[in-house]
Design an enzyme around this catalytic site. Sequence first.
Site, short mmCIF file in Angstrom:
data_model
loop_
_atom_site.label_atom_id
_atom_site.label_comp_id
_atom_site.label_asym_id
_atom_site.label_seq_id
_atom_site.Cartn_x
_atom_site.Cartn_y
_atom_site.Cartn_z
N ASP A 1 -2.73 9.54 -10.31
CA ASP A 1 -2.78 8.37 -11.23
C ASP A 1 -1.54 7.83 -12.02
O ASP A 1 -1.30 6.76 -11.92
CB ASP A 1 -3.94 8.76 -12.41
CG ASP A 1 -5.14 8.54 -11.94
OD1 ASP A 1 -5.60 8.39 -10.77
OD2 ASP A 1 -6.18 9.06 -12.68
N ASP B 1 0.82 -1.02 -0.16
CA ASP B 1 0.16 -0.01 0.03
C ASP B 1 0.79 1.12 0.03
O ASP B 1 1.87 1.34 0.72
CB ASP B 1 -0.98 -0.08 1.15
CG ASP B 1 -1.85 1.19 1.23
OD1 ASP B 1 -3.03 0.88 0.87
OD2 ASP B 1 -1.60 2.24 1.53
N ASN C 1 -2.11 13.18 -4.07
CA ASN C 1 -3.36 13.66 -4.65
C ASN C 1 -3.73 15.19 -4.48
O ASN C 1 -3.81 16.02 -5.11
CB ASN C 1 -4.61 12.89 -4.39
CG ASN C 1 -4.85 11.67 -5.06
OD1 ASN C 1 -4.24 11.53 -6.31
ND2 ASN C 1 -5.50 10.76 -4.57
N GLU D 1 -4.92 2.51 -3.67
CA GLU D 1 -3.55 2.45 -3.90
C GLU D 1 -2.74 1.22 -3.24
O GLU D 1 -1.77 1.20 -2.87
CB GLU D 1 -2.89 3.97 -3.30
CG GLU D 1 -2.77 3.66 -1.40
CD GLU D 1 -4.02 3.90 -0.90
OE1 GLU D 1 -5.22 3.63 -1.49
OE2 GLU D 1 -4.25 4.32 0.31
N1 LIG Z 1 -5.21 9.62 -8.13
C1 LIG Z 1 -5.89 8.53 -7.75
N2 LIG Z 1 -6.32 8.58 -6.38
C2 LIG Z 1 -6.87 7.43 -5.71
C3 LIG Z 1 -7.59 6.33 -6.59
N3 LIG Z 1 -8.22 5.63 -5.86
C4 LIG Z 1 -7.94 5.75 -4.44
N4 LIG Z 1 -7.33 7.15 -4.54
C5 LIG Z 1 -6.82 7.88 -3.36
O1 LIG Z 1 -6.31 7.19 -2.44
C6 LIG Z 1 -6.04 7.91 -1.19
C7 LIG Z 1 -6.01 7.06 -0.13
O2 LIG Z 1 -6.05 7.53 0.95
P1 LIG Z 1 -5.94 6.86 2.47
O3 LIG Z 1 -6.63 5.70 2.50
O4 LIG Z 1 -6.08 7.97 3.50
O5 LIG Z 1 -4.48 6.42 2.65
P2 LIG Z 1 -2.86 7.17 2.68
O6 LIG Z 1 -3.13 8.66 2.36
O7 LIG Z 1 -2.17 6.58 1.58
O8 LIG Z 1 -2.37 7.05 3.77
P3 LIG Z 1 -1.84 5.71 4.52
O9 LIG Z 1 -2.20 4.47 3.54
O10 LIG Z 1 -2.25 5.65 6.07
O11 LIG Z 1 -0.17 5.71 4.51
C8 LIG Z 1 -7.52 8.84 -1.05
O12 LIG Z 1 -7.23 10.12 -1.10
C9 LIG Z 1 -7.96 8.20 -2.50
O13 LIG Z 1 -9.00 9.32 -3.26
C10 LIG Z 1 -7.25 6.57 -8.14
O14 LIG Z 1 -7.43 5.57 -8.96
N5 LIG Z 1 -6.32 7.60 -8.48
#
Ligand SMILES: Nc1nc2c(ncn2[C@@H]2O[C@H](COP(=O)(O)OP(=O)(O)OP(=O)(O)O)[C@@H](O)[C@H]2O)c(=O)[nH]1
Length: 331
Positions: free
Chosen positions: A222, A205, A213, A248
């Site tokens: 992306d 992850d 983002n 992610e």
């Molecule tokens: N650009 C993009 N963002 C995505 C996609 N799918 C999910 N996300 C974003 O991935 C982010 C996941 O955020 P969190 O679950 O808070 O996790 P994180 O910020 O990586 O934090 P930790 O996992 O705790 O390190 C969210 O902002 C989602 O909008 C995608 O297909 N494209």
Amino acid sequence: MSTVYDIFKKTLGLLSKYRLPPTPEHYSLWYVYVSEENPELNRALDQTLAKSDELGPSSAALLYQAHLADSRWRDTQGLNDSLQALTQELSSTLQDTRQDTAQFQRALNERFARLSGIEDGNISLDTLMDEVRNLVKDAKWMNGSADHLQSRLSTAEDEVSRLKEALAKSREEALVDVLTGLRNRRAFDMELASMTGPVSLILLDLDHFKAVNDNYGHLLGDQVLKATARQISLFLKDEALAFRFGGEEFAVLVDAPLAVARRKAESLRSLIAKVTVTDKRTGQKIDKITASLGVAQGQGGESSIQLVDKADALLYEAKRLGRNRVMPLSL
Ligand SMILES: Nc1nc2c(ncn2[C@@H]2O[C@H](COP(=O)(O)OP(=O)(O)OP(=O)(O)O)[C@@H](O)[C@H]2O)c(=O)[nH]1
């Protein structure tokens, strides 16, 4: 009824109104919404918009996952239904043919029985002419039936080829993640179920991806996901064993015991830390991409739930301990 052009115009209008990057997922989301093909999606989207009249990338991603990613699978089911209908049509064509042939044979036998008097010379010319006329009539009818059968079979043949192609394409698409091209969670479940013997799972992850983002925009986010997927694919000898679980999160199946998988996870972690993505418009570079990984061992053929839970718990532990690491720490 809206024309395709109307739907297209409205879809673009909504994409721009809600300022969503024009990714295939966002486009599909609005396209399906405008064309009202999926009432559940429309209800869910209307509810989201009713709250704030805003649709951020995260909500869009959730809606896409919940209502559209799966609809590709439903399309496959739809094609299966068409194939079934076609099989029924073919079997009813065969049945009709059998009936027509039997009827023709009965009629021929009756006529031949009546004509058999000709050998003894006790059949009148009128009866003979009648029977010959009837024979010609029956033969014409059988000919017509054969033509009809021919055309039904040839239509069915075309339909079979069309459906076979569509089905193969749809099956493939239903198992692939659109953004990264890696196989998806459904493919993962199928792959694990088909494996035998000890198998290890690496769950990966990206760290603080929300910040990527937020700081650089969803489009660049992306790009980071794509670059990560590329890196995983390059590293693995068998690309078929890499999957995007959604968001992610990625998964790698290793056809080997835990110790081997753990070493691979460590190599993956350090490779991902070297990934850089450059924003072509601004020249800005993202070069601090890290990932946390959890590695667990299970058994091929088992349900994915337990194995994913085990790896997920370790991944959570890796996040808790500060991220950019593999858990278990050592074996
Ligand atoms: N650009 C993009 N963002 C995505 C996609 N799918 C999910 N996300 C974003 O991935 C982010 C996941 O955020 P969190 O679950 O808070 O996790 P994180 O910020 O990586 O934090 P930790 O996992 O705790 O390190 C969210 O902002 C989602 O909008 C995608 O297909 N494209």
